[in-house]
Design an enzyme around this catalytic site. Structure first.
Site, mmCIF file in Angstrom:
data_model
loop_
_atom_site.group_PDB
_atom_site.id
_atom_site.type_symbol
_atom_site.label_atom_id
_atom_site.label_comp_id
_atom_site.label_asym_id
_atom_site.label_seq_id
_atom_site.Cartn_x
_atom_site.Cartn_y
_atom_site.Cartn_z
ATOM 1 N N LYS A 27 114.191 38.434 -34.535
ATOM 2 C CA LYS A 27 114.609 39.772 -34.116
ATOM 3 C C LYS A 27 114.132 40.797 -35.140
ATOM 4 O O LYS A 27 114.180 40.538 -36.348
ATOM 5 C CB LYS A 27 116.143 39.767 -34.001
ATOM 6 C CG LYS A 27 116.802 41.021 -33.473
ATOM 7 C CD LYS A 27 118.292 40.735 -33.344
ATOM 8 C CE LYS A 27 119.091 41.940 -32.857
ATOM 9 N NZ LYS A 27 120.524 41.583 -32.706
ATOM 10 N N SER A 101 122.435 42.505 -28.502
ATOM 11 C CA SER A 101 121.287 43.297 -28.882
ATOM 12 C C SER A 101 120.031 42.461 -29.081
ATOM 13 O O SER A 101 118.921 42.990 -29.182
ATOM 14 C CB SER A 101 121.600 44.062 -30.175
ATOM 15 O OG SER A 101 121.900 43.175 -31.249
ATOM 16 N N SER A 125 125.985 39.503 -29.951
ATOM 17 C CA SER A 125 124.551 39.615 -29.676
ATOM 18 C C SER A 125 123.801 38.307 -29.764
ATOM 19 O O SER A 125 122.626 38.238 -29.382
ATOM 20 C CB SER A 125 123.918 40.634 -30.641
ATOM 21 O OG SER A 125 124.468 41.915 -30.433
#
Length: 386
Positions: A27, A101, A125
């Site tokens: 990420k 997210s 997330s």
């Protein structure tokens, strides 16, 4: 797929090890030396000199890092729809959100582009995107995986999470990535065993937001669990409300407030609204929240003296991009109803697929255990997933 990747890294051979040949991505709020970290905000971007220790451990174990993935800006959101780089759709299509997210990290795994990925998890997330894409999401105990080299969301709650298509690989990756780092003040170690004769706890009441398909999917899972103990989860939900409706939202300003003050137009309106809401809380509110959270943690510890593993739906319902656009704040809170309390209450969690609803949407379960029960919890979740 649209909005999944932020940057790609040329593949190169690394050392041999237990992850040899496996391809992974991280990420884009996790540092990789020489590759910009943007946190889905181009004006925030910087070029790190050091690779985050959790990433380096995986590379040292033979895994091949191929890129950085999209996310909800500053890891603030659970929808996957809050990025200037685009909003990935779930691999199941139909306009379904990918969840956030850690949206790109989950979609890249679910689509088969990579073997596993790293996300982060503050409010859910590392689990909501797993649920929306039919894969596994491991949310370790806070501090087991170092957050050095991770852009903070809520520094006291942040975790590095792992996505994979099966529990065994996700748990193996998490185990290799864990370990204390000298300059990490949040690092922890420990182990807590789960008893051999499992006692599952399930909620005595749940809200599926009118989604009968998700309700039926969970009811089927409950039957397959066998004998269960019904428990009230009101205190868990109350703890979760402290994250976005209480003073913990102000913690996001501790690291991002300066950037927000100087570059307000660089932040997406919905992200800015969430961050700005933190300004409404006082120091008195923060201490009152800490005191109440302490009471809720004590309640949770007592709960896990009566059960070994708590089982909840990962999400109560799913949303399309159009539905999220109509109510971005409200839909986000709905998605986090059964995830937001986890880090506040210091729990470990593993999300696993639970089939599909009749209308073609993914269902998912999350197994929760006390802090440091990660290894045994993974075995429980793996047995279910098999």
């Amino acid at each position: 797929m649209n909005g999944v990747w932020i940057s790609m890294i040329p593949e190169r051979e690394g050392p041999k090890g237990p992850l040899e040949g496996l391809r992974f991505a991280v990420k884009d709020n996790i540092d990789v030396a020489g590759v910009p970290t943007t946190a889905a905000c181009p004006d925030f971007a910087y070029l790190p000199e050091r690779t985050a220790p959790v990433v380096q451990r995986l590379v040292d174990a033979g895994a091949v890092l191929v890129g950085k993935t999209n996310l909800d800006q500053f890891a603030t959101g659970l929808t996957g729809a809050r990025s200037p780089y685009g909003a990935p759709e779930s691999v199941f299509g139909g306009g379904l959100i990918s969840g956030g997210s850690s949206s790109g990290s989950a979609v890249a795994v679910a689509s088969g582009e990579i073997d596993f990925s790293l996300g982060t998890d503050t409010a859910g997330s590392g689990r909501v995107p797993a649920a929306l894409n039919g894969i596994v999401g491991v949310k370790p105990t806070r501090g087991l995986l170092s957050t050095v080299g991770v852009v903070p969301a809520c520094r006291s709650l942040d975790c590095v999470s792992v996505f994979a298509r099966d529990v065994k690989l996700a748990a193996t990756v998490a185990m290799i990535a864990r370990g204390l780092v000298p300059d990490d003040p949040w690092g922890r170690q420990g182990e807590r065993r789960i008893s051999g004769s499992l006692v599952y706890g399930v909620p005595d009441e749940l809200d599926f937001f009118g989604d009968d398909g998700q309700a039926r999917a969970f009811a089927g899972a409950r039957q397959r669990l066998g004998d269960v103990v019904e428990v009230g989860i009101g205190p868990l939900l109350e703890a979760g409300d402290l994250l976005y409706r209480g003073p913990w939202v102000a913690e996001r300003l501790a690291d991002l407030g300066g950037f927000l003050d100087k570059h307000p137009e660089s932040v997406l309106p919905v992200t800015r609204a969430v961050l700005e809401s933190g300004r409404t809380f006082t120091a008195t509110d923060a201490f009152a929240g800490m005191h109440r959270l302490r009471e809720l943690r004590a309640w949770t510890e007592r709960l896990f003296r009566t059960i070994d593993v708590l089982v909840l739906p990962t999400v109560g319902t799913t949303w399309t991009h159009a539905e999220v656009a109509a109510d971005p704040i409200g839909r986000n809170l709905d998605l986090g109803r059964y995830t937001q309390f986890t880090n506040l209450l210091d729990l470990a969690a593993v999300a696993v697929p639970n089939g599909m609803t009749a209308d073609g949407r993914p269902a998912s379960l999350t197994f929760f255990g006390p802090a440091f029960s990660d290894d045994d919890l993974a075995q429980v979740a793996a047995a279910w997933h098999r």
